[in-house]
Design an enzyme around this catalytic site. Sequence first.
Site, PDB file in Angstrom:
ATOM      1  N   ASP A   1      10.554  -6.501  -3.788  1.00  0.00           N
ATOM      2  CA  ASP A   1       9.455  -7.104  -3.019  1.00  0.00           C
ATOM      3  C   ASP A   1       9.563  -8.615  -3.176  1.00  0.00           C
ATOM      4  O   ASP A   1      10.219  -9.108  -4.097  1.00  0.00           O
ATOM      5  CB  ASP A   1       8.091  -6.607  -3.534  1.00  0.00           C
ATOM      6  CG  ASP A   1       6.992  -6.701  -2.473  1.00  0.00           C
ATOM      7  OD1 ASP A   1       6.529  -5.656  -1.988  1.00  0.00           O
ATOM      8  OD2 ASP A   1       6.594  -7.844  -2.121  1.00  0.00           O
ATOM      9  N   ILE A   2       8.884  -9.325  -2.313  1.00  0.00           N
ATOM     10  CA  ILE A   2       8.840 -10.794  -2.417  1.00  0.00           C
ATOM     11  C   ILE A   2       7.870 -11.221  -3.525  1.00  0.00           C
ATOM     12  O   ILE A   2       7.863 -12.362  -3.950  1.00  0.00           O
ATOM     13  CB  ILE A   2       8.420 -11.404  -1.055  1.00  0.00           C
ATOM     14  CG1 ILE A   2       8.750 -12.893  -0.984  1.00  0.00           C
ATOM     15  CG2 ILE A   2       6.943 -11.161  -0.751  1.00  0.00           C
ATOM     16  CD1 ILE A   2       8.550 -13.485   0.410  1.00  0.00           C
ATOM     17  N   ARG A   3       7.039 -10.277  -3.969  1.00  0.00           N
ATOM     18  CA  ARG A   3       6.091 -10.585  -5.064  1.00  0.00           C
ATOM     19  C   ARG A   3       6.270  -9.551  -6.171  1.00  0.00           C
ATOM     20  O   ARG A   3       6.850  -8.464  -5.936  1.00  0.00           O
ATOM     21  CB  ARG A   3       4.649 -10.588  -4.549  1.00  0.00           C
ATOM     22  CG  ARG A   3       4.218  -9.258  -3.970  1.00  0.00           C
ATOM     23  CD  ARG A   3       2.785  -9.253  -3.475  1.00  0.00           C
ATOM     24  NE  ARG A   3       2.553  -8.112  -2.595  1.00  0.00           N
ATOM     25  CZ  ARG A   3       1.492  -7.313  -2.657  1.00  0.00           C
ATOM     26  NH1 ARG A   3       0.564  -7.525  -3.537  1.00  0.00           N
ATOM     27  NH2 ARG A   3       1.358  -6.302  -1.807  1.00  0.00           N
TER      28      ARG A   3
ATOM     29  N   GLN B   1       0.825  -1.210   0.000  1.00  0.00           N
ATOM     30  CA  GLN B   1       0.000   0.000   0.000  1.00  0.00           C
ATOM     31  C   GLN B   1       0.865   1.268   0.000  1.00  0.00           C
ATOM     32  O   GLN B   1       0.611   2.198  -0.757  1.00  0.00           O
ATOM     33  CB  GLN B   1      -0.939  -0.007   1.225  1.00  0.00           C
ATOM     34  CG  GLN B   1      -2.069   0.998   1.104  1.00  0.00           C
ATOM     35  CD  GLN B   1      -2.787   1.250   2.433  1.00  0.00           C
ATOM     36  OE1 GLN B   1      -2.435   0.683   3.470  1.00  0.00           O
ATOM     37  NE2 GLN B   1      -3.783   2.109   2.409  1.00  0.00           N
TER      38      GLN B   1
ATOM     39  N   LYS C   1       6.746  -3.946  16.485  1.00  0.00           N
ATOM     40  CA  LYS C   1       7.002  -2.537  16.172  1.00  0.00           C
ATOM     41  C   LYS C   1       7.703  -1.839  17.346  1.00  0.00           C
ATOM     42  O   LYS C   1       8.628  -1.055  17.145  1.00  0.00           O
ATOM     43  CB  LYS C   1       5.696  -1.810  15.827  1.00  0.00           C
ATOM     44  CG  LYS C   1       5.103  -2.188  14.478  1.00  0.00           C
ATOM     45  CD  LYS C   1       6.012  -1.794  13.325  1.00  0.00           C
ATOM     46  CE  LYS C   1       5.396  -2.058  11.967  1.00  0.00           C
ATOM     47  NZ  LYS C   1       6.340  -1.903  10.852  1.00  0.00           N
TER      48      LYS C   1
ATOM     49  N   TYR D   1       2.099  -7.911  16.132  1.00  0.00           N
ATOM     50  CA  TYR D   1       2.532  -6.788  15.276  1.00  0.00           C
ATOM     51  C   TYR D   1       3.018  -5.617  16.134  1.00  0.00           C
ATOM     52  O   TYR D   1       4.105  -5.072  15.902  1.00  0.00           O
ATOM     53  CB  TYR D   1       1.333  -6.380  14.415  1.00  0.00           C
ATOM     54  CG  TYR D   1       1.517  -5.174  13.530  1.00  0.00           C
ATOM     55  CD1 TYR D   1       2.356  -5.214  12.425  1.00  0.00           C
ATOM     56  CD2 TYR D   1       0.793  -3.996  13.769  1.00  0.00           C
ATOM     57  CE1 TYR D   1       2.481  -4.108  11.587  1.00  0.00           C
ATOM     58  CE2 TYR D   1       0.909  -2.896  12.929  1.00  0.00           C
ATOM     59  CZ  TYR D   1       1.759  -2.955  11.843  1.00  0.00           C
ATOM     60  OH  TYR D   1       1.878  -1.866  11.010  1.00  0.00           O
TER      61      TYR D   1
HETATM   62  P1  NAD Z   1       1.535  -3.932   2.750  1.00  0.00           P
HETATM   63  O1  NAD Z   1       1.209  -5.233   3.380  1.00  0.00           O
HETATM   64  O2  NAD Z   1       0.574  -3.315   1.837  1.00  0.00           O
HETATM   65  O3  NAD Z   1       2.925  -4.043   1.986  1.00  0.00           O
HETATM   66  C1  NAD Z   1       4.026  -4.748   2.517  1.00  0.00           C
HETATM   67  C2  NAD Z   1       4.818  -5.297   1.359  1.00  0.00           C
HETATM   68  O4  NAD Z   1       5.871  -6.077   1.915  1.00  0.00           O
HETATM   69  C3  NAD Z   1       3.985  -6.218   0.444  1.00  0.00           C
HETATM   70  O5  NAD Z   1       4.093  -5.815  -0.891  1.00  0.00           O
HETATM   71  C4  NAD Z   1       4.597  -7.594   0.667  1.00  0.00           C
HETATM   72  O6  NAD Z   1       4.618  -8.394  -0.502  1.00  0.00           O
HETATM   73  C5  NAD Z   1       6.011  -7.233   1.122  1.00  0.00           C
HETATM   74  N1  NAD Z   1       6.584  -8.299   1.927  1.00  0.00           N
HETATM   75  C6  NAD Z   1       5.988  -9.041   2.885  1.00  0.00           C
HETATM   76  N2  NAD Z   1       6.843  -9.963   3.350  1.00  0.00           N
HETATM   77  C7  NAD Z   1       8.001  -9.791   2.683  1.00  0.00           C
HETATM   78  C8  NAD Z   1       9.248 -10.442   2.716  1.00  0.00           C
HETATM   79  N3  NAD Z   1       9.474 -11.486   3.513  1.00  0.00           N
HETATM   80  N4  NAD Z   1      10.228  -9.987   1.902  1.00  0.00           N
HETATM   81  C9  NAD Z   1      10.015  -8.938   1.063  1.00  0.00           C
HETATM   82  N5  NAD Z   1       8.843  -8.297   0.979  1.00  0.00           N
HETATM   83  C10 NAD Z   1       7.849  -8.723   1.770  1.00  0.00           C
HETATM   84  O7  NAD Z   1       1.925  -2.941   3.933  1.00  0.00           O
HETATM   85  P2  NAD Z   1       1.974  -1.341   3.886  1.00  0.00           P
HETATM   86  O8  NAD Z   1       0.654  -0.872   4.347  1.00  0.00           O
HETATM   87  O9  NAD Z   1       2.532  -0.864   2.613  1.00  0.00           O
HETATM   88  O10 NAD Z   1       2.988  -1.090   5.093  1.00  0.00           O
HETATM   89  C11 NAD Z   1       4.351  -0.854   4.889  1.00  0.00           C
HETATM   90  C12 NAD Z   1       4.999  -0.607   6.243  1.00  0.00           C
HETATM   91  O11 NAD Z   1       4.333   0.475   6.887  1.00  0.00           O
HETATM   92  C13 NAD Z   1       4.904  -1.803   7.200  1.00  0.00           C
HETATM   93  O12 NAD Z   1       6.060  -1.838   8.000  1.00  0.00           O
HETATM   94  C14 NAD Z   1       3.712  -1.448   8.058  1.00  0.00           C
HETATM   95  O13 NAD Z   1       3.805  -2.049   9.316  1.00  0.00           O
HETATM   96  C15 NAD Z   1       3.857   0.046   8.155  1.00  0.00           C
HETATM   97  N6  NAD Z   1       2.590   0.695   8.505  1.00  0.00           N
HETATM   98  C16 NAD Z   1       1.552   0.713   7.603  1.00  0.00           C
HETATM   99  C17 NAD Z   1       0.349   1.315   7.963  1.00  0.00           C
HETATM  100  C18 NAD Z   1      -0.819   1.363   7.018  1.00  0.00           C
HETATM  101  O14 NAD Z   1      -1.919   1.762   7.435  1.00  0.00           O
HETATM  102  N7  NAD Z   1      -0.652   0.988   5.745  1.00  0.00           N
HETATM  103  C19 NAD Z   1       0.222   1.907   9.223  1.00  0.00           C
HETATM  104  C20 NAD Z   1       1.282   1.830  10.122  1.00  0.00           C
HETATM  105  C21 NAD Z   1       2.483   1.245   9.734  1.00  0.00           C
HETATM  106  C1  AKB Z   2      -2.748  -2.023  10.763  1.00  0.00           C
HETATM  107  O1  AKB Z   2      -3.961  -1.790  10.935  1.00  0.00           O
HETATM  108  O2  AKB Z   2      -2.175  -3.067  11.088  1.00  0.00           O
HETATM  109  C2  AKB Z   2      -1.909  -0.916  10.164  1.00  0.00           C
HETATM  110  C3  AKB Z   2      -1.312  -0.077  11.238  1.00  0.00           C
HETATM  111  C4  AKB Z   2      -2.092   1.014  11.845  1.00  0.00           C
HETATM  112  O3  AKB Z   2      -0.201  -0.315  11.625  1.00  0.00           O
HETATM  113  N1  AKB Z   2      -2.722  -0.167   9.276  1.00  0.00           N
END
Ligand code: NAD
Ligand code: AKB
Length: 316
Positions: free
Chosen positions: A34-36, A12, A146, A142
């Site tokens: 990325d892994i995908r 995302q 963190k 999670y």
């Molecule tokens: P997401 O799940 O959309 O994306 C994570 C990406 O990491 C995916 O594309 C996945 O394929 C990749 N991934 C997972 N395992 C992997 C591995 N072993 N090796 C390589 N790639 C791998 O998550 P996001 O929302 O983009 O979040 C990114 C970061 O921001 C994360 O650390 C998340 O905890 C943090 N975060 C996100 C939010 C949110 O609301 N989106 C809020 C707080 C923190």
């Molecule tokens: C989740 O809901 O896990 C994330 C975050 C707030 O870290 N969007």
Amino acid sequence: MDNILIIGCAGQIGSELTLELRKIYGDTHVIASDIRQADEEITAGGPFELVNVLEIEKIAAIVKKYGITQIYHLAAILSGNAEKNPLPSWDVNMKGLLDILEMMRELKVSQLFWPSSIAVFGPSTPQKNTPQQCIMDPNTVYGISKLAGERWLAYYKKRYGMDTRSVRYPGLISYKTEAGGGTTDYAVEIYYEAIKNKKYVCFLKEDTYLPMMFMPDAIKATIQLMQTDIDKLTCDDSYNVGGMSFCPDDVFRAIKKHIPDFTISYEPDFRQAIADSWPQSIEDCVSQKDWGLSYTYNLEKMTEIMLAEIRKKFNK
Ligand code: NAD
Ligand code: AKB
């Protein structure tokens, strides 16, 4: 000239941050991984590597190949998905980070961005206007990963002089890429369902307030923090970032102004307990003071954009 590696570019945040960083630093200087497989916009627009963050030798080889100077490490398993599979999720979230920190130290890669989350807070944390420093007792795998990650960032900064930077993102809302299995995902899904089916079954209760932020504000904040002079940064673990605070009923009403026949029902699941343990709103005055955090979007503006963009996607 900086060369940047993004780990988790297909998610995302990564799917938008990669494109923004390429605009600033140039396509060939931002290596996406990325892994995908990622979207074509990313794979065709600059270097892309398919790699698992847990295969640290392969990541080290990529770092050497491209002369990487900065890493944005975004790969993680989010709150909802991590509760379904605690130990493997701990490995990705924690071992993934520690391997990256150690590899950066050995190869002398200077700067790391690694996102933390409002999930670092827990049931004993003050729920309203949660301050930068307070009791933190996360009770999800999670959230624990963190909080531990924040402490490791501070450790590598103090012990090895590394330039580690982080923000505690709230729930992020965007239309480009689906949300990745978190507790705040309802605030993305609701817009899609409003356009596609004019009805939504929400997995959180209607009055569950959580801190939230629109993706353009999150991307701007991330880049702003990374570009700030290190001497101005007083926080050695992770900066609070507040954004807005709203509940499912608020989003429902905001959407209903545009789609009068939109309906919602509530079937709270296991994610309700996670949401109940998190803050309702965040105080972020330290981020405002240190690196100029500010916001452009509120719920109304964001709703207009979300609905318009999702309509375009589905020709509705
Ligand atoms: P997401 O799940 O959309 O994306 C994570 C990406 O990491 C995916 O594309 C996945 O394929 C990749 N991934 C997972 N395992 C992997 C591995 N072993 N090796 C390589 N790639 C791998 O998550 P996001 O929302 O983009 O979040 C990114 C970061 O921001 C994360 O650390 C998340 O905890 C943090 N975060 C996100 C939010 C949110 O609301 N989106 C809020 C707080 C923190
Ligand atoms: C989740 O809901 O896990 C994330 C975050 C707030 O870290 N969007």
